[in-house]
Design an enzyme around this catalytic site. Sequence first.
Site, PDB file in Angstrom:
ATOM      1  N   LYS A  36       2.817  -2.497   5.161  1.00  0.00           N
ATOM      2  CA  LYS A  36       2.225  -3.059   3.936  1.00  0.00           C
ATOM      3  C   LYS A  36       3.026  -4.220   3.353  1.00  0.00           C
ATOM      4  CE  LYS A  36      -0.830   0.524   2.341  1.00  0.00           C
ATOM      5  NZ  LYS A  36      -0.539   1.716   3.177  1.00  0.00           N
TER       6      LYS A  36
ATOM      7  N   SER B 222       2.442   2.580  12.233  1.00  0.00           N
ATOM      8  CA  SER B 222       2.327   1.792  10.997  1.00  0.00           C
ATOM      9  C   SER B 222       3.409   2.080   9.965  1.00  0.00           C
ATOM     10  CB  SER B 222       0.953   2.009  10.367  1.00  0.00           C
ATOM     11  OG  SER B 222       0.712   3.388  10.154  1.00  0.00           O
TER      12      SER B 222
ATOM     13  N   GLU C  35      -3.527  -2.441  -6.945  1.00  0.00           N
ATOM     14  CA  GLU C  35      -4.025  -1.072  -6.994  1.00  0.00           C
ATOM     15  C   GLU C  35      -3.167  -0.254  -6.035  1.00  0.00           C
ATOM     16  OE1 GLU C  35      -5.105  -3.286  -4.886  1.00  0.00           O
ATOM     17  OE2 GLU C  35      -5.007  -2.129  -3.031  1.00  0.00           O
TER      18      GLU C  35
HETATM   19  C1  LIG Z   1      -1.443   2.571   3.702  1.00  0.00           C
HETATM   20  C2  LIG Z   1      -1.062   2.997   5.071  1.00  0.00           C
HETATM   21  C3  LIG Z   1      -2.020   3.061   6.117  1.00  0.00           C
HETATM   22  C4  LIG Z   1      -3.482   2.835   5.907  1.00  0.00           C
HETATM   23  O1  LIG Z   1      -3.846   1.582   5.450  1.00  0.00           O
HETATM   24  P1  LIG Z   1      -4.513   0.489   6.392  1.00  0.00           P
HETATM   25  O2  LIG Z   1      -4.881  -0.591   5.443  1.00  0.00           O
HETATM   26  O3  LIG Z   1      -5.674   1.100   7.076  1.00  0.00           O
HETATM   27  O4  LIG Z   1      -3.475   0.072   7.361  1.00  0.00           O
HETATM   28  C5  LIG Z   1      -1.576   3.393   7.376  1.00  0.00           C
HETATM   29  N1  LIG Z   1      -0.278   3.673   7.628  1.00  0.00           N
HETATM   30  C6  LIG Z   1       0.668   3.647   6.654  1.00  0.00           C
HETATM   31  C7  LIG Z   1       2.067   3.973   7.010  1.00  0.00           C
HETATM   32  C8  LIG Z   1       0.302   3.300   5.349  1.00  0.00           C
HETATM   33  O5  LIG Z   1       1.242   3.272   4.398  1.00  0.00           O
END
Ligand SMILES: *Cc1c(COP(=O)(O)O)cnc(C)c1O
Length: 395
Positions: A84, A373, A106
């Site tokens: 993010k 992610s 948000e």
């Molecule tokens: C917020 C988040 C997501 C989901 O958000 P996307 O916009 O779909 O990427 C996925 N993995 C992590 C670690 C997050 O913090």
Amino acid sequence: MENKMYGEFGGQYVSESLMNTLKELEAAYREAVADPKFWEEFDFYMKEYVGRENPLYFAGKLSEKYGTKIYLKREDLNHTGAHKINNAIGQILLAKRMGKTKVIAETGAGQHGVATATGAALFDMECKVYMGAEDIERQKLNVLRMEMLGAKVVPVTSGSNTLKDATNEAIRTWAKEAEDTFYVLGSAVGPHPYPEIVKTFQSIISKEAKRQCMEKEGRLPDAVVACCGGGSNSIGMFAEFLEEPSVKLYGVEAAGLGIESGQHASAFALGRPGVLHGMRSYLLQDEDGNVQLAYSISAGLDYPGIGPEHAYLHDSGRVTYDSVTDEEAMEALLELCRLEGIIPAIESAHALAYLPTICKNMTEEQILIVCLSGRGDKDINTIANYIESRGGIRG
Ligand SMILES: *Cc1c(COP(=O)(O)O)cnc(C)c1O
């Protein structure tokens, strides 16, 4: 996307008062991305502050288990622990360039709020984060993090007191305060041009991964998989491969307690197109078109919609979307801990839980990239409860 739409999806479903603000945003964005100086600055902060490039790590034991070469794109190693920050820094640099002095955002689980508060501290911006009252209660540690970073967390008490309502409130506030305020949107959703902006900044994930895969293997991967909440890490992971037809692309949503239970966050499972947060896309909604509450054990996937480009990629068949349950994700999380010594975020574990499905059609010579992610530190309490409910680590 000159016409603001991805096929029948996307668009600008906002009040008249926001149309000019969106126009101003788009003009500033087009001008910024055409300026090499903007990218120099972005690249500088990605490297020196976020810690990029992060590794494309060959997961040897995972590969052995699933019978194909599996690489992990390590977004979990970024500053603040997830992808993010790429988008938050990009948008705040854009805000600075536009002469804005305040940012709003948000947040649901608090991850995007923390990333925005981090960028705001770095660039001396005043920061307000809109968060559902229910989420504030559930995510106390992230509320504290945001406050430590100097942000003001604004409780939202409308509708279900969660992310959907916090997003509405952030959009409403932006419409009133746009003169000096930039709205940092956290996923590949919202009115045009946000889905495109978020994709642009997150595509650093696949730019790096593609180059790293060419260096290590001398060829493209055969498949790529990422989890989908609003769809920002996945669109970033797919971006550089969309025009490479040999690369299969998979997006994994949260099936929660099971699609048939009704307690899930899969916009595609039973979802139908509708309008939410300024965009037309697939949504969770009832017979009358009322948006329904999403459920997932993973707070970051708990969003009732999905970005409009994903809706388009779904209907065109370029990307295959599927879902895995809470339990499948949690078991995959524990497996990665034991096999590779990496504790992933519960969101990312949804992509890992899809490995058996993808890999059964792959050979030992083929290559699969998983977007990891984020890291799982933030999820330790949820993980502890899950382990207890299954009767222990080995239970
Ligand atoms: C917020 C988040 C997501 C989901 O958000 P996307 O916009 O779909 O990427 C996925 N993995 C992590 C670690 C997050 O913090």
